[in-house]
Scaffold this active site. Structure first.
Site, mmCIF file in Angstrom:
data_model
loop_
_atom_site.group_PDB
_atom_site.id
_atom_site.type_symbol
_atom_site.label_atom_id
_atom_site.label_comp_id
_atom_site.label_asym_id
_atom_site.label_seq_id
_atom_site.Cartn_x
_atom_site.Cartn_y
_atom_site.Cartn_z
ATOM 1 N N LYS A 191 1.046 -0.955 -0.031
ATOM 2 C CA LYS A 191 -0.045 -0.128 -0.524
ATOM 3 C C LYS A 191 1.293 1.523 0.163
ATOM 4 C CE LYS A 191 -2.018 3.684 2.249
ATOM 5 N NZ LYS A 191 -1.939 4.762 1.423
ATOM 6 N N GLU A 264 9.077 1.283 11.423
ATOM 7 C CA GLU A 264 10.414 2.681 10.693
ATOM 8 C C GLU A 264 10.206 3.588 11.357
ATOM 9 O OE1 GLU A 264 12.441 5.312 9.368
ATOM 10 O OE2 GLU A 264 13.533 4.063 7.383
ATOM 11 N N CYS A 298 13.340 10.285 6.922
ATOM 12 C CA CYS A 298 13.362 10.116 8.754
ATOM 13 C C CYS A 298 15.147 10.319 9.472
ATOM 14 C CB CYS A 298 12.602 9.195 8.856
ATOM 15 S SG CYS A 298 13.720 8.073 7.959
ATOM 16 N N GLU A 396 9.394 16.263 15.322
ATOM 17 C CA GLU A 396 10.108 16.492 13.780
ATOM 18 C C GLU A 396 9.295 17.380 12.702
ATOM 19 O OE1 GLU A 396 9.079 12.675 11.668
ATOM 20 O OE2 GLU A 396 10.854 12.048 11.049
#
Ligand code: ADP
Length: 528
Positions: A191, A264, A298, A396
Site C-alpha cells: 500500500k 521505521e 526520516c 520532527e
C-alpha cells in the site's frame, strides 16, 4: 463480490501524461470500486492523474491472489528467486531516467535526491541477490547430545507480507523492503502513499519485467485508514514506514492480530561537531544531511550541537554554504534541493518556523516559503536560540530546517543528543575516529555516522538500519532485513537413545551421569 478478468474494475482513471500512463492498470481493484484520488505534481501543483481509492474489498482480492501465487514461488529454488532480484537491479539501473522522471513528478524532489533512492534500491537488490543461500539456506545448529541429536533450522516464508510505505522516498521505501520479502519466498501486498503510488507501480512493472510472477506483488492504492487496517487484518507480516503516530496504530493492530511486524518511524536526528572536526567536511556533510530531499527524510539532521570553540566559525560557514544551495524544478541534475511534497507539508514546516520565530528563535538564513520557485518550496533554514517551548525543538519538522546549539563538553553534547523520544540516526564529526566510535556507542540511535550525516550507515546494506525508542521496531537491511520475513523452524533428528533414561537405568543413575556430562561439556571447548 466479482472481479473482472483483467483484475481491474471499470474504473477509468488513466492519464495522458506518458510518464505514468497505463500504470494505474497495475492496481488490484475489485469490481465496485469507483472512488479515486487525484495525484498532483508538487513542482507546479497541477493534477497528473488519479489512482483508485481502494478499500476492504480490493485488499481482499489482492491478498487472496498473493496467497495463491506465493505457494509456487516458495517452491522455487533460492537461486531462481535471486535471479529475479539481479535482473531487477539491472533494469533499475538501465531504466533509471524513466524512474527518476516519475519520482520527481510525484514528489517534486531534486533529481539528485531521486537518484539517491534509485541507487539505494539497486544496491539493495544487488546485495540480496548474492546472499539468498547464506541468509535463507538450511542452517545446521548444535544438537543437545553430541553425535545423537542433529539439528537444523529452516527459514520458511511467513506467507504474505503487507507493506505500507510513505511518500518521501517512494521508490526506495516501497521496493527495498519488498525485495528481501520476495527473496525469502513471500508474496507482497503493497500500500503506497496516496501521493506517490505511480512510483510504486513503476516498481511493480519493472519487477514483472525482471520475471516476477504478476500476482506475487500486489499494489493496492488508497487512503491509509481505508487500506492499512484491512491489510493488517489479512496478511502474515506488516512492515510500515511513516510517522510515529501512524506507526503506533499499525503496531497496535499488529499486536492484536499477533502479527510479526516492523516499523521505521520518525526522527529528530542530532549531529555533534567536535572542535577537532574537519569543518569543511562537516559543513558540506551537514548541508546535505539537513536539506537533502528538502529535509523530508526520516534520517536527516534537524539538530546540530557544535562545540563552543568552533561554534562561531562553523555557524558562519554553515550559513554561507546553505545560502549557495540551489533550489529548482528541473528534470536534470542541476538543482540540489526541490519542493516539499504538498501544501499540507508546507503548512506544517511554515508553522514550525513561525512558532519558533514568534518565541524568540533567530533565523540565520531562510525561514520563508519560496512561491517564486514553486508552490510548495521552502528555503533551507538555519535557526539558533531554539528553546524547549518551541514546536520544532523536539517535534520532527520533516522540512529543510535545522537548529544549531553550542555545547561546552562531550557529556553535555551526548545528553542533549539523547534528550528526545526519538532514536533513529545521529552524526558525529571529529578528527579522532576512535573518539567518534566511543561517542557513537553512547548515543541511543539505530544508526550513527561518524564524519557523515546519514548515507554511510544507510547505504551500507550489510548492516541493520532502524530506530530505537519511538523511532521504530525491527530493522531493514543485512541478514536482519530478510530473516524478519521468515519463520525459523527447528528440525531435530534424534538418533539412538532418546531424551530419557534407557530402559532399566534408574533415574538417579541417569541424573548422575547427565550431571557429569553437563559439567564435562562445559569444560571441553568442542562440546560447549
Ligand atoms: P504522513 O502523515 O507523512 O502521510 P503517515 O505515517 O500517515 O505519514 O503515512 C505513511 C503511510 O501510512 C502512507 O502510506 C499512509 O497512507 C499510511 N497510513 C495512514 N494512516 C494509516 C492507518 N491508519 N493505517 C495504516 N496505514 C496508514
Amino acid at each position: 463480490m466479482t472481479v473482472s478478468e483483467s483484475g481491474t474494475s471499470a474504473l477509468d482513471v488513466d492519464t495522458d501524461d506518458e510518464r505514468v500512463a497505463g500504470l494505474v492498470d497495475l492496481v488490484t481493484v475489485a469490481d465496485g470500486t469507483t472512488d479515486t484520488i487525484p495525484v498532483e505534481a508538487p513542482f507546479d501543483g497541477e493534477q497528473v492523474g488519479a489512482i483508485p481509492a481502494c478499500g476492504e474489498a480490493d485488499v481482499d482480492v489482492a491478498v487472496e491472489r498473493a496467497r495463491e501465487a506465493q505457494q509456487s514461488w516458495a517452491d522455487r529454488s533460492i537461486a531462481e528467486r535471486e535471479e529475479v532480484l539481479s535482473r531487477f537491479q539491472d533494469l533499475v539501473l538501465d531504466r533509471q531516467s524513466e524512474l527518476l522522471d516519475v519520482v520527481q513528478l510525484e514528489t517534486g524532489k531534486a533529481r539528485r535526491t531521486a537518484f539517491e533512492e534509485v541507487q539505494s534500491c539497486a544496491l539493495t537488490a544487488g546485495y540480496y541477490s548474492h546472499r539468498g543461500e547464506r541468509f535463507l539456506g538450511r542452517e545446521k545448529r548444535k544438537g543437545v547430545v553430541p553425535g545423537m541429536t542433529q539439528v537444523e533450522v529452516n527459514h520458511t516464508p511467513v506467507g504474505v507480507a503487507g507493506l505500507i510505505s510513505p511518500w518521501n522516498y517512494p521508490f526506495e521505501l516501497a521496493l527495498s523492503d519488498a525485495l528481501p520479502a520476495l527473496l525469502a519466498g513471500n508474496a507482497v501486498v503493497l500500500k503506497p502513499a496516496e501521493q506517490t503510488s505511480f512510483t510504486a507501480l513503476k516498481g511493480k512493472q519493472l519487477l514483472e519485467e525482471a520475471g516476477l510472477p504478476a500476482d506475487l506483488f500486489q499494489v493496492v492504492t488508497g487512503r491509509g485508514p481505508d487500506v492499512g487496517p484491512a491489510m493488517t487484518d489479512r496478511v502474515d507480516y506488516v512492515g510500515f514506514t511513516g510517522s510515529t503516530e501512524t506507526g503506533r496504530i499499525v503496531g497496535e493492530q499488529a499486536g492484536r492480530n499477533l502479527l510479526k511486524y516492523s516499523l521505521e518511524l520518525g526522527g529528530k536526528n542530532p549531529a555533534l561537531v567536535f572542535p577537532d572536526a574537519d569543518l569543511d567536511r562537516a559543513v558540506e556533510g551537514l548541508v546535505h544531511g539537513s536539506f537533502s530531499n528538502a529535509g523530508q527524510l526520516c534520517i536527516s539532521i534537524e539538530r546540530c550541537y557544535v562545540h563552543e570553540d568552533v561554534y562561531d566559525e562553523f555557524l558562519e560557514r554553515f550559513v554561507a554554504a546553505t545560502e549557495n544551495v540551489e533550489l529548482g524544478t528541473g528534470y536534470d541534475f542541476e538543482a540540489e534541493v526541490g519542493s516539499l511534497v504538498s501544501e499540507e507539508q508546507l503548512e506544517k514546516v511554515t508553522e514550525h518556523v513561525e512558532d519558533a520565530k514568534a518565541r524568540g528563535a533567530t533565523v540565520h538564513t531562510g525561514g520563508e516559503p519560496r512561491p517564486d520557485v514553486g508552490p510548495y518550496f521552502f528555503e533551507p533554514t538555519i535557526l539558533t536560540d531554539v528553546e524547549m517551548d518551541m514546536d520544532l525543538c523536539c517535534e520532527e519538522t520533516f522540512g529543510p530546517v535545522v537548529s544549531v546549539y553550542p555545547f561546552s563538553d562531550t557529556d553535555e553534547a551526548i545528553a542533549e543528543a539523547n534528550d528526545t523520544d526519538y532514536g533513529l540516526n545521529a552524526s558525529v564529526w571529529t578528527g579522532d575516529t576512535e573518539f567518534g566510535r566511543e561517542v557513537a556507542r553512547q548515543i541511543r540511535a539505530g544508526t550513527v555516522n561518524v564524519n557523515e550525516a546519514y548515507a554511510a550507515a544507510y547505504s551500507s546494506i550489510d548492516a541493520p538500519m532502524g530506530g530505537m525508542k519511538d523511532s521504530g521496531v525491527g530493522r531493514r537491511h543485512g541478514p536482519e532485513g530478510v530473516k524478519k520475513y521468515t519463520e525459523p523452524q527447528t528440525v531435530a533428528v534424534q538418533k539412538g537413545q532418546g531424551m530419557a533414561p534407557p530402559d532399566g537405568v534408574p533415574y538417579w543413575l541417569y541424573a548422575k551421569v547427565t550431571t557429569g556430562a553437563l559439567k564435562l561439556f562445559d569444560k571441553v571447548p568442542g562440546l560447549r
